[in-house]
Motif scaffolding. Sequence first.
Motif, PDB file in Angstrom:
ATOM      1  N   PRO A  70       3.779 -10.252  -5.432  1.00  0.00           N
ATOM      2  CA  PRO A  70       2.634  -9.540  -6.002  1.00  0.00           C
ATOM      3  C   PRO A  70       1.469  -9.397  -5.041  1.00  0.00           C
ATOM      4  CG  PRO A  70       2.853 -11.720  -6.983  1.00  0.00           C
ATOM      5  CD  PRO A  70       4.081 -11.487  -6.175  1.00  0.00           C
ATOM      6  N   LEU A  71       1.238 -10.401  -4.196  1.00  0.00           N
ATOM      7  CA  LEU A  71       0.144 -10.284  -3.236  1.00  0.00           C
ATOM      8  C   LEU A  71       0.434  -9.194  -2.214  1.00  0.00           C
ATOM      9  CD1 LEU A  71      -2.592 -11.308  -2.395  1.00  0.00           C
ATOM     10  CD2 LEU A  71      -1.481 -13.069  -1.016  1.00  0.00           C
ATOM     11  N   THR A  72       1.694  -9.051  -1.806  1.00  0.00           N
ATOM     12  CA  THR A  72       2.064  -7.987  -0.873  1.00  0.00           C
ATOM     13  C   THR A  72       1.861  -6.621  -1.508  1.00  0.00           C
ATOM     14  OG1 THR A  72       3.681  -9.361   0.288  1.00  0.00           O
ATOM     15  CG2 THR A  72       3.959  -6.986   0.454  1.00  0.00           C
ATOM     16  N   VAL A  73       2.393  -6.430  -2.715  1.00  0.00           N
ATOM     17  CA  VAL A  73       2.288  -5.131  -3.398  1.00  0.00           C
ATOM     18  C   VAL A  73       0.825  -4.794  -3.682  1.00  0.00           C
ATOM     19  CG1 VAL A  73       2.889  -3.847  -5.487  1.00  0.00           C
ATOM     20  CG2 VAL A  73       4.585  -5.339  -4.403  1.00  0.00           C
ATOM     21  N   GLY A  74       0.078  -5.762  -4.217  1.00  0.00           N
ATOM     22  CA  GLY A  74      -1.310  -5.499  -4.562  1.00  0.00           C
ATOM     23  C   GLY A  74      -2.212  -5.338  -3.361  1.00  0.00           C
ATOM     24  N   MET A  75      -2.047  -6.193  -2.345  1.00  0.00           N
ATOM     25  CA  MET A  75      -2.931  -6.139  -1.189  1.00  0.00           C
ATOM     26  C   MET A  75      -2.700  -4.886  -0.356  1.00  0.00           C
ATOM     27  SD  MET A  75      -5.489  -7.836   0.000  1.00  0.00           S
ATOM     28  CE  MET A  75      -5.378  -9.533  -0.551  1.00  0.00           C
ATOM     29  N   ALA A  76      -1.456  -4.396  -0.305  1.00  0.00           N
ATOM     30  CA  ALA A  76      -1.193  -3.148   0.419  1.00  0.00           C
ATOM     31  C   ALA A  76      -2.018  -2.009  -0.178  1.00  0.00           C
ATOM     32  CB  ALA A  76       0.294  -2.813   0.365  1.00  0.00           C
ATOM     33  N   LEU A  77      -2.080  -1.949  -1.506  1.00  0.00           N
ATOM     34  CA  LEU A  77      -2.865  -0.909  -2.168  1.00  0.00           C
ATOM     35  C   LEU A  77      -4.353  -1.075  -1.875  1.00  0.00           C
ATOM     36  CD1 LEU A  77      -3.278   1.410  -4.192  1.00  0.00           C
ATOM     37  CD2 LEU A  77      -3.269  -0.313  -6.016  1.00  0.00           C
ATOM     38  N   LEU A  78      -4.865  -2.285  -1.987  1.00  0.00           N
ATOM     39  CA  LEU A  78      -6.306  -2.496  -1.808  1.00  0.00           C
ATOM     40  C   LEU A  78      -6.735  -2.290  -0.364  1.00  0.00           C
ATOM     41  CD1 LEU A  78      -7.035  -5.466  -4.227  1.00  0.00           C
ATOM     42  CD2 LEU A  78      -6.772  -3.035  -4.671  1.00  0.00           C
ATOM     43  N   VAL A  79      -5.897  -2.673   0.588  1.00  0.00           N
ATOM     44  CA  VAL A  79      -6.207  -2.401   1.994  1.00  0.00           C
ATOM     45  C   VAL A  79      -6.230  -0.897   2.248  1.00  0.00           C
ATOM     46  CG1 VAL A  79      -5.340  -2.627   4.361  1.00  0.00           C
ATOM     47  CG2 VAL A  79      -5.380  -4.620   2.851  1.00  0.00           C
ATOM     48  N   ALA A  80      -5.277  -0.179   1.650  1.00  0.00           N
ATOM     49  CA  ALA A  80      -5.253   1.277   1.801  1.00  0.00           C
ATOM     50  C   ALA A  80      -6.518   1.905   1.226  1.00  0.00           C
ATOM     51  CB  ALA A  80      -4.014   1.844   1.112  1.00  0.00           C
ATOM     52  N   ILE A  81      -6.996   1.403   0.091  1.00  0.00           N
ATOM     53  CA  ILE A  81      -8.232   1.933  -0.505  1.00  0.00           C
ATOM     54  C   ILE A  81      -9.431   1.640   0.387  1.00  0.00           C
ATOM     55  CG2 ILE A  81      -9.809   1.685  -2.453  1.00  0.00           C
ATOM     56  CD1 ILE A  81      -7.354   1.197  -4.220  1.00  0.00           C
ATOM     57  N   LEU A  82      -9.493   0.424   0.937  1.00  0.00           N
ATOM     58  CA  LEU A  82     -10.606   0.070   1.823  1.00  0.00           C
ATOM     59  C   LEU A  82     -10.604   0.939   3.086  1.00  0.00           C
ATOM     60  CD1 LEU A  82     -10.503  -3.823   1.501  1.00  0.00           C
ATOM     61  CD2 LEU A  82     -12.350  -2.317   0.715  1.00  0.00           C
ATOM     62  N   GLN A  83      -9.434   1.170   3.659  1.00  0.00           N
ATOM     63  CA  GLN A  83      -9.382   2.003   4.848  1.00  0.00           C
ATOM     64  C   GLN A  83      -9.745   3.453   4.521  1.00  0.00           C
ATOM     65  OE1 GLN A  83      -5.935   1.461   7.327  1.00  0.00           O
ATOM     66  NE2 GLN A  83      -6.415   3.222   8.622  1.00  0.00           N
ATOM     67  N   THR A  84      -9.346   3.905   3.344  1.00  0.00           N
ATOM     68  CA  THR A  84      -9.729   5.250   2.909  1.00  0.00           C
ATOM     69  C   THR A  84     -11.246   5.362   2.782  1.00  0.00           C
ATOM     70  OG1 THR A  84      -7.651   5.504   1.688  1.00  0.00           O
ATOM     71  CG2 THR A  84      -9.453   6.982   1.082  1.00  0.00           C
ATOM     72  N   ALA A  85     -11.881   4.327   2.243  1.00  0.00           N
ATOM     73  CA  ALA A  85     -13.339   4.317   2.126  1.00  0.00           C
ATOM     74  C   ALA A  85     -13.991   4.404   3.495  1.00  0.00           C
ATOM     75  CB  ALA A  85     -13.795   3.065   1.393  1.00  0.00           C
TER      76      ALA A  85
END
Length: 479
Positions: free
Chosen positions: A27-42
């Motif tokens: 779950p940390l891999t699946v969730g953190m991949a999404l949140l890192v992608a959102i942060l980089q998009t920001a």
Amino acid sequence: MDEFLDPLILARWQFGLTTLYHFIFVPLTVGMALLVAILQTAWVRTGKDKYLRLTRLFGRIFLINFAMGVVTGIVQEFQFGMNWSNYSRFVGDIFGAPLAMEGLIAFFFEATFIGLWIFGWDKLPKKVHLLTIWMVWIGTVASAYFILAANAFMQNPVGFTINEERGRAELQDIGAVLTNPVAVTQFPHTVFAAAMFAGVVIVAVAAWHLQRGQYVDEMRTALRFGAWTNIVAFAGAALSGDLLARVMTQTQPMKMAAAEALYNTASGADASFSIFSWGTPDGTQEIFSIRIPYLLSYLSNGTFDGSVEGIRDLQTQYEALYCGAGSLLTCPSNGQFAPIIWVTYWAFRWMIGLGAFAALVSAVGLWITRKSIDLPKWVWKVAIWTAPIPMLASLVGWLFTEMGRQPWIVFGVMTTEQGVSPGVPGWAVLTSLIVFTLVYGALAVVEFKLITKAAKEGPPDIEQDDSGEPDPQRLATVY
């Protein structure tokens, strides 16, 4: 001593422990991949350095966790051949298909784009590089879906026929396997739970630094981002869990009855949900409970006047259906079709309660930090110690899912005791269980120390080139 070295019990313990340990990382891999992608998009959209620094910090945590997940996940597939050879021989034709897709399609897709993301900072255009981390997230959720499809076959077997001559199940419709209603509803529930875990990890890291007055601008942003993620993901997990409960009632009515310790069929107001219950030692008689009328009916059927079958009625039905003449793989040796009631009952409630508590802490945290972050130290400690709670909710949720399926290894097709390897002695399973436990324990210490070290180091400084842009050579070295 014979019970202590029972291959079936030991094989179940080994697979349960290694699976739950591996699922700490998933779950940390699946969730953190999404949140890192959102942060980089920001960062790409706003150009603000704080988003880049947070991307690099939590990207490092993501990569550490991903690497550990790969190492621990490999062991899982070996166990099917070692301890569950009868199961592998009987249903491997179906069960192996989505697992092969996960390895050959999703994992390689994910691994390829992780490489591009790690080494592409100074080689790819900014937006192309951003695309690579989104592709990583797509790969992680695709991998999760294929694995959930394989698990869903064990919960609700579809798309197969039994070849009586060869004595095994054979795949007939891969589309039915991949669109299994259990997988379709379990997938969003799992993804939302993963986002909850990643969100509270970000909150915990931010709280640790804010307690010390470090990186205030970045960490206040991270704190609120992680808290909002946790709250939104909890709402998604609750809604998808509601749908999953109805599918579970349709496909595995005994599991729903066991989740409420419901021995007699009930409907309407009698089909109530107990928040807490205290009963006789054998669990068949209730002494005291706190109940919500109609709620079990709603969870099971989506209506307040529906009927929920009880354990006793289902036991009678299953005996007639699965223990008749010629039933070799579908009748348990003890004739009992109910799982361990206290495990399913409390695991179901701990799953819901822990998830709700984590969301509540995030909601309170958002409220008290809306104007100021000058807070007592104990507040930050609560935020930090909330980090493992969604993970524990996910673990007890999987405990409920798998223990609630018992005595089946494939529901209605094969019992767990029939799936174990026939020629493996108990001492061999015990030896591998001890070795795996020791190795996994050591890996847990390594994982915790690496992630803790990365979190405490905080977001790295950014060096700029002559044009004022982040120096790509500097970025390329952070991983």
